[in-house]
Design an enzyme around this catalytic site. Structure first.
Site, PDB file in Angstrom:
ATOM      1  N   SER A  46       0.300  -0.729  -0.107  1.00 21.71           N
ATOM      2  CA  SER A  46       0.660  -0.097   0.378  1.00 21.71           C
ATOM      3  C   SER A  46       0.634   1.536   0.340  1.00 21.71           C
ATOM      4  CB  SER A  46      -1.225  -0.197   0.976  1.00 21.71           C
ATOM      5  OG  SER A  46      -2.033   0.547   0.713  1.00 21.71           O
ATOM      6  N   ASP A 163      -5.921  -3.938  -2.397  1.00 20.70           N
ATOM      7  CA  ASP A 163      -4.145  -3.195  -1.398  1.00 20.70           C
ATOM      8  C   ASP A 163      -4.271  -4.370  -0.917  1.00 20.70           C
ATOM      9  OD1 ASP A 163      -3.052  -2.324   1.034  1.00 20.70           O
ATOM     10  OD2 ASP A 163      -4.095  -0.608   1.453  1.00 20.70           O
TER      11      ASP A 163
END
Length: 282
Positions: A46, A163
């Site tokens: 991320s 993510d």
């Protein structure tokens, strides 16, 4: 732990997820560079994937630091590109974010990075972890930062990716699998019970109910924190910047996050150098 590794010591940096909290990674890298701590490989999830890619691309962090220090609410809002026609897939398409990142990361393949790099994402259909070590660096970052529901999943070689923090918020094991013999992991997700929840100005506690997006993102990071506890066991050095007073959406507070990361890294540099000197003495 490292004394039997001899001259084969390779330092890997694992940068974790955390949205705005992850700007602290910039301060960590800055401190490690100033201390001449070599970084031989990077794995990021991320926001950690984003910061890691910027540094891995050409070994520089100054441009990203400048952007983080000058960000404000107006600039950040401009990056949002809601697509209500595809709201079934996500609120934000992410094209403006890609446009923002391209001048920083460049249009290059991952294998063209100066420092070996991997981005961690999640295949939303199979529920499996995907480690991206080839193909477009920009697209890999875009996939790794795609918070579920907030961003539209990225179609990457026929897989729909979101993510990486969903499965691996601090990828210490990934950087170790890349060949690192010493893993420095950076975690910016703090214990939810110890967080200081502030308003948008950063200095007033809000009594209002949190908004939909804030509730969603905070919930995700609460779950990720429990996984972080397992990740730290796979690291030789753990750096945990104190960003408990910054909210995950407060990207305009970059200078504070950078300072927190810098301070936390400086505190463990003597420990890192002790390990390095121990290697040299073998």
């Amino acid at each position: 732990m490292l004394k039997n590794m001899g001259a084969n010591l390779k330092i890997g940096l694992a940068l974790g997820s955390g949205a705005a909290l992850g700007i602290a990674h910039v301060g960590v890298i800055k401190a490690l560079r100033e201390a001449d701590i070599p970084i031989d490989m990077i794995a990021g999830t991320s926001m950690g994937a984003l910061v890691g890619a910027c540094y891995a691309a050409d070994g520089e962090i100054e441009d990203l630091e400048e952007l983080a220090r000058t960000a404000n609410l107006r600039k950040i809002t401009h990056l949002l590109d809601p697509k209500f026609t595809i709201i079934r897939a996500g609120f934000l398409h992410g094209k403006r974010v890609e446009g923002f990142l391209k001048p920083i990361i460049g249009d290059r393949d991952i294998n063209q990075c100066k420092i070996p790099y991997a981005a961690v994402a999640t295949d939303i259909r199979s529920g499996s972890q995907v480690i991206l070590t080839r193909g477009s660096l920009l697209k890999a970052v875009r996939a790794s930062i795609s918070i579920p529901v907030v961003f539209v999943p990225v179609n990457y070689d026929g897989r729909y990716l979101v993510d990486g923090g969903v499965l691996n918020p601090v990828p210490a094991d990934v950087v170790k699998s890349m060949g690192a013999t010493c893993v420095i992991a950076v975690n910016v997700l703090t214990n939810p019970r110890k967080r200081v929840h502030l308003g948008l100005t950063g200095n007033t506690k809000s009594r209002r109910a949190p908004g939909m997006m804030n509730t969603l993102i905070q919930s995700i990071y609460m779950m990720e924190y429990e996984m972080v506890l397992a990740s730290i066991l796979k690291a030789d050095i753990m750096i945990e910047p104190d960003v408990s007073n910054i909210e995950v959406y407060e990207f305009h507070r970059g200078p504070e996050a950078i300072e927190a990361g810098y301070k936390a890294a400086v505190a463990v540099i003597p420990e890192i150098k002790k390990l390095l000197s121990g290697e040299q003495a073998v």
